[in-house]
Design a protein around this motif. Structure first.
Motif, PDB file in Angstrom:
ATOM      1  N   UNK A 107      -7.633  11.885  -2.926  1.00  9.87           N
ATOM      2  CA  UNK A 107      -6.394  11.102  -2.872  1.00  9.87           C
ATOM      3  C   UNK A 107      -5.182  12.008  -3.014  1.00  9.87           C
ATOM      4  N   UNK A 110       2.630   7.075  -0.496  1.00  7.53           N
ATOM      5  CA  UNK A 110       1.831   5.978  -1.036  1.00  7.53           C
ATOM      6  C   UNK A 110       1.037   5.318   0.090  1.00  7.53           C
ATOM      7  N   UNK A 111       1.691   5.078   1.210  1.00  6.64           N
ATOM      8  CA  UNK A 111       1.020   4.425   2.341  1.00  6.64           C
ATOM      9  C   UNK A 111      -0.209   5.218   2.765  1.00  6.64           C
ATOM     10  N   UNK A 165      -1.852   7.721   1.250  1.00  4.62           N
ATOM     11  CA  UNK A 165      -2.933   7.945   0.292  1.00  4.62           C
ATOM     12  C   UNK A 165      -3.689   6.656  -0.017  1.00  4.62           C
ATOM     13  N   UNK A 166      -2.998   5.506  -0.042  1.00  2.00           N
ATOM     14  CA  UNK A 166      -3.718   4.250  -0.290  1.00  2.00           C
ATOM     15  C   UNK A 166      -4.665   3.958   0.868  1.00  2.00           C
ATOM     16  N   UNK A 167      -4.164   4.054   2.069  1.00  2.00           N
ATOM     17  CA  UNK A 167      -4.991   3.705   3.234  1.00  2.00           C
ATOM     18  C   UNK A 167      -6.201   4.630   3.332  1.00  2.00           C
ATOM     19  N   UNK A 215      -7.571   6.462   0.929  1.00  5.29           N
ATOM     20  CA  UNK A 215      -8.485   6.277  -0.201  1.00  5.29           C
ATOM     21  C   UNK A 215      -9.392   5.083   0.051  1.00  5.29           C
ATOM     22  N   UNK A 232       4.480  -0.973   3.596  1.00  7.66           N
ATOM     23  CA  UNK A 232       3.596  -0.278   2.656  1.00  7.66           C
ATOM     24  C   UNK A 232       3.154  -1.221   1.544  1.00  7.66           C
ATOM     25  N   UNK A 253       0.513  -3.693   2.846  1.00  4.69           N
ATOM     26  CA  UNK A 253      -0.777  -3.047   3.070  1.00  4.69           C
ATOM     27  C   UNK A 253      -1.432  -2.726   1.726  1.00  4.69           C
ATOM     28  N   UNK A 254      -0.662  -2.137   0.805  1.00  4.92           N
ATOM     29  CA  UNK A 254      -1.231  -1.728  -0.476  1.00  4.92           C
ATOM     30  C   UNK A 254      -1.725  -2.917  -1.275  1.00  4.92           C
ATOM     31  N   UNK A 277      -4.946  -4.339   0.350  1.00  2.00           N
ATOM     32  CA  UNK A 277      -6.090  -3.448   0.170  1.00  2.00           C
ATOM     33  C   UNK A 277      -6.578  -3.500  -1.281  1.00  2.00           C
ATOM     34  N   UNK A 279      -7.208   4.463  -8.559  1.00  2.00           N
ATOM     35  CA  UNK A 279      -6.330   5.312  -7.738  1.00  2.00           C
ATOM     36  C   UNK A 279      -5.315   4.461  -6.983  1.00  2.00           C
ATOM     37  N   UNK A 280      -5.799   3.399  -6.329  1.00  2.00           N
ATOM     38  CA  UNK A 280      -4.870   2.575  -5.538  1.00  2.00           C
ATOM     39  C   UNK A 280      -3.900   1.868  -6.469  1.00  2.00           C
ATOM     40  N   UNK A 310      -1.297   4.275  -7.472  1.00  2.84           N
ATOM     41  CA  UNK A 310      -0.341   4.523  -6.391  1.00  2.84           C
ATOM     42  C   UNK A 310       0.574   3.323  -6.183  1.00  2.84           C
ATOM     43  N   UNK A 365       5.399   1.350  -6.633  1.00  2.00           N
ATOM     44  CA  UNK A 365       5.926   0.382  -5.663  1.00  2.00           C
ATOM     45  C   UNK A 365       6.597  -0.801  -6.355  1.00  2.00           C
TER      46      UNK A 365
END
Lengths: 182, 460
Positions: A56, A102-103, A105-107, A109, B168, B171-172, B175, B224-225, B228, B232
């Motif tokens: 990540x 962020x976009x 690394x999130x996608x 990961x 972003x 999507x985040x 997910x 992790x997500x 991240x 946001x």
């Protein structure tokens, strides 16, 4: 040839940990461990590690550099255009870089999780014991044809003496190919 | 660390692991949804239909059908956009409290909060697209190679930052929500009786079986997500506020805007989560999972945030006076506190800074009906906050000759009500087809929190 598994079923995560510790002490190879929720301390005992945090981080570095390269190229090289007297290579690029790190690394990961775990839409779930998805915990040991009767009794006793409520021997269902947990 | 008795028992009733699924999945496994579900769903479909009419009119005839004019260029659409984005902040905020601050009592709330986030952000995203007027040219906002130079976007524009931040965020949060959902969908798959249901959930659960390695990876991915997504929570609404703050309009051009917007966003998001949790607790009989203690704790946080809101309003007024800028003073003192829009201003103050102070009283925190009413009032107040910010500032700016008034048309109301319909419909589908409380995570806290007595007596 059919593979036969010895399955120790547990009711409680603490018993499971006790059982796993003992089985490992005796030097018996564990194939898989199933639980309805993540049991804390289990990965450490099994020696499981994941490099996902490192990945990540690398995705983040990649996202930052690609974004900066793109912003720099479009604003300074490809079509330089002054807005409001600000420099072409503007400090406010940080905002877009921040968001896109962020976009990316999130996608990535998220995708890494599926690729490494080899799961995805359409994958058929082959379960050794269906109860483990709800409220049971299981230690699965593959039965080696070379095991002697004594060894089998020993394994069964180890499982039972450390909290297993059932010890079953079952033929492995067809199509089962989970990665070993050890 | 969290094995203390500060929070008491999180899930009362000495439940077994198997009982958790029985308790939580009953709305999903029922043969048909309850009658109220159909009533609310048909209402929501009606609202969505009205919205579709509004969107159709906007797209075919243009934004001339709206009440916006040369001076008041941002009307209902931007008010609704900011309102929805703000509501969408709670999901991520809750998950971050859970993951990073280890507030494990939030386990039973995060799933709903995240679902709400995804839906609210989808609803929010509709408005900027409609506001473009020519929605078929919407791809112009993306930087792509074109024959006009190629001429790229202005990357210093907060409107472009918005595009990046909101896509972003959508999507985040989607997910993040889904990755936590996979094990629960697998459980639904194994329990499903009908063939169709089994197939659908088998497809959705991605073949999850729950090996030790799988759990390790899933948990790591979630942390992790989640980590991240944490920045946001602060950045998305800060960027939305920069749409205003980087302009030179009196009342918008202030440095307090980013923190003020973020606090407001978390406030309205918490209010909406509370509204939903009270409904869920009541209609699905989740009293053991969403306890009085949960609602009490959220209410306490809301008193705290409400005082922040009051502080922000006061600071704005103070700075307007202290700066001695005549346009600032006019906007705040003559056009908000008094003047044409005074009612909207005082509704905002009452709903956001005064009424939530009732949460200081334990009796009110224990009364679900009053709590429910207050959460609705807060969201009305937050709508008025955006109304006050947007309409007052641009309807009377620097030149009195260009002052204009603004009143929304039926098409604008249709768009707003339509997104509410989409939101309610989405929530209803979530109630019916998705496990409402994160089961695997609830099972994870079940033992740790019910053996608190043992910890006290030292046999752990």
């Amino acid at each position: 040839m059919e593979i036969i598994n010895i399955i120790g079923i547990y009711n409680d995560p603490d018993d499971l940990i006790k059982g796993v510790k003992k089985v490992k002490e005796e030097g018996i190879a564990i194939k898989n461990i199933f639980s309805p929720f993540p049991v804390h301390g289990l990965p450490e005992i099994l020696g499981l590690e994941t490099r996902m945090p490192l990945l990540t981080f690398l995705y983040g570095v990649f996202g930052a550099s690609v974004t900066f390269a793109f912003l720099y190229w479009t604003s300074v090289v490809s079509y330089p255009l002054k807005f409001g007297g600000k420099p072409l290579n503007s400090l406010s690029f940080i905002i877009i870089m921040f968001v896109l790190v962020i976009f990316v690394s999130v996608l990535f990961t998220f995708l890494t999780f599926f690729i490494r775990q080899k799961i995805g839409p359409g994958k058929k779930a082959v379960m050794i014991d269906k109860r483990t998805i709800d409220d049971k915990f299981a230690i699965v040991i593959e039965k080696d044809p070379a095991f002697t009767m004594e060894q089998l009794i020993k394994i069964s006793n180890i499982l039972r003496e450390n909290g297993a409520v059932e010890v079953n021997e079952e033929i492995q269902p067809e199509g089962y190919k989970e990665e070993r947990d050890e | 660390m969290y094995k203390t008795s500060v929070r008491g028992i999180l899930i009362p009733g000495n439940k077994s692991y198997g009982q958790v699924a029985n308790d939580i999945l009953h709305p999903l496994e029922a043969k048909s949804p309850p009658p109220w579900w159909y009533i609310v769903a048909s209402l929501a479909i009606g609202m969505t239909g009205f919205g579709i009419w509004g969107i159709y009119t906007t797209v075919t005839q243009g934004i001339g059908t709206w009440g916006v004019n040369n001076n008041v260029g941002w009307g209902m659409a931007i008010i609704s956009f900011v309102w929805w984005i703000a509501i969408g902040h709670a999901g991520t905020a809750f998950s971050i409290f859970l993951l990073i601050m280890r507030q494990r009592w939030l386990t039973s709330i995060t799933r709903t909060a995240e679902a709400m986030t995804v839906l609210a952000v989808i609803c929010a995203g509709i408005f900027p697209l409609l506001h473009m007027g020519r929605i078929w040219n919407g791809f112009f906002i993306l930087p792509y190679p074109n024959t006009r130079g190629p001429l790229w976007d202005n990357f210093n524009s907060p409107l472009f930052w918005d595009v990046a931040a909101i896509s972003t965020y959508l999507m985040t949060s989607a997910v993040f929500w889904y990755i936590g959902l996979i094990p629960d969908l697998a459980l639904v798959r194994e329990r499903a009786v009908s063939k169709v249901k089994k197939r659908v959930y088998a497809l959705l659960s991605f073949g999850w079986v729950g090996t030790a390695r799988g759990w390790l990876r899933q948990e790591t991915a979630i942390i992790l997500i989640g980590g991240l997504a944490a920045p946001l929570v602060v950045s998305v609404h800060s960027i939305v506020s920069m749409d205003f703050a980087t302009s030179v309009i009196p009342g918008w051009h202030t440095t307090i805007f980013p923190p003020y917007f973020v606090i407001g966003a978390i406030f309205s998001g918490f209010a909406m989560v509370m509204t939903l949790m009270i409904i869920i607790r009541h209609v699905f009989r989740y009293k053991d999972y969403v306890t009085q203690a949960h609602l009490d704790a959220i209410a306490r946080i809301m008193v705290f945030i409400s005082m922040f809101m009051g502080l922000a309003y006061a600071t704005e007024l103070f700075i307007a006076w202290y700066s001695a800028g005549e346009y600032e003073i006019f906007t705040f003192m003559k056009n908000r506190v008094t003047g044409t829009y005074t009612i909207a201003f005082w509704i905002m103050i009452t709903c956001n800074a005064i009424i939530p102070q009732l949460f200081w009283s334990k009796r009110i925190r224990n009364n679900l009906m009053i709590m429910f009413a207050i959460t609705i009032i807060i969201n009305i107040g937050m709508w008025f906050e955006r109304y006050v910010i947007i309409v007052t500032s641009i309807s009377k700016d620097f030149l009195p000759s260009s002052w204009a008034s603004y009143s929304p048309t039926v098409v604008e109301w249709a768009n707003y009500i339509g997104t509410m319909g989409i939101f309610i419909l989405g929530i209803l589908l979530f109630f019916r087809y998705v496990p409402i409380i994160a089961m695997s995570e609830t099972k994870g806290v079940l033992k740790e929190t019910s053996n608190i007595e043992e910890v006290k007596h030292g046999n752990h």
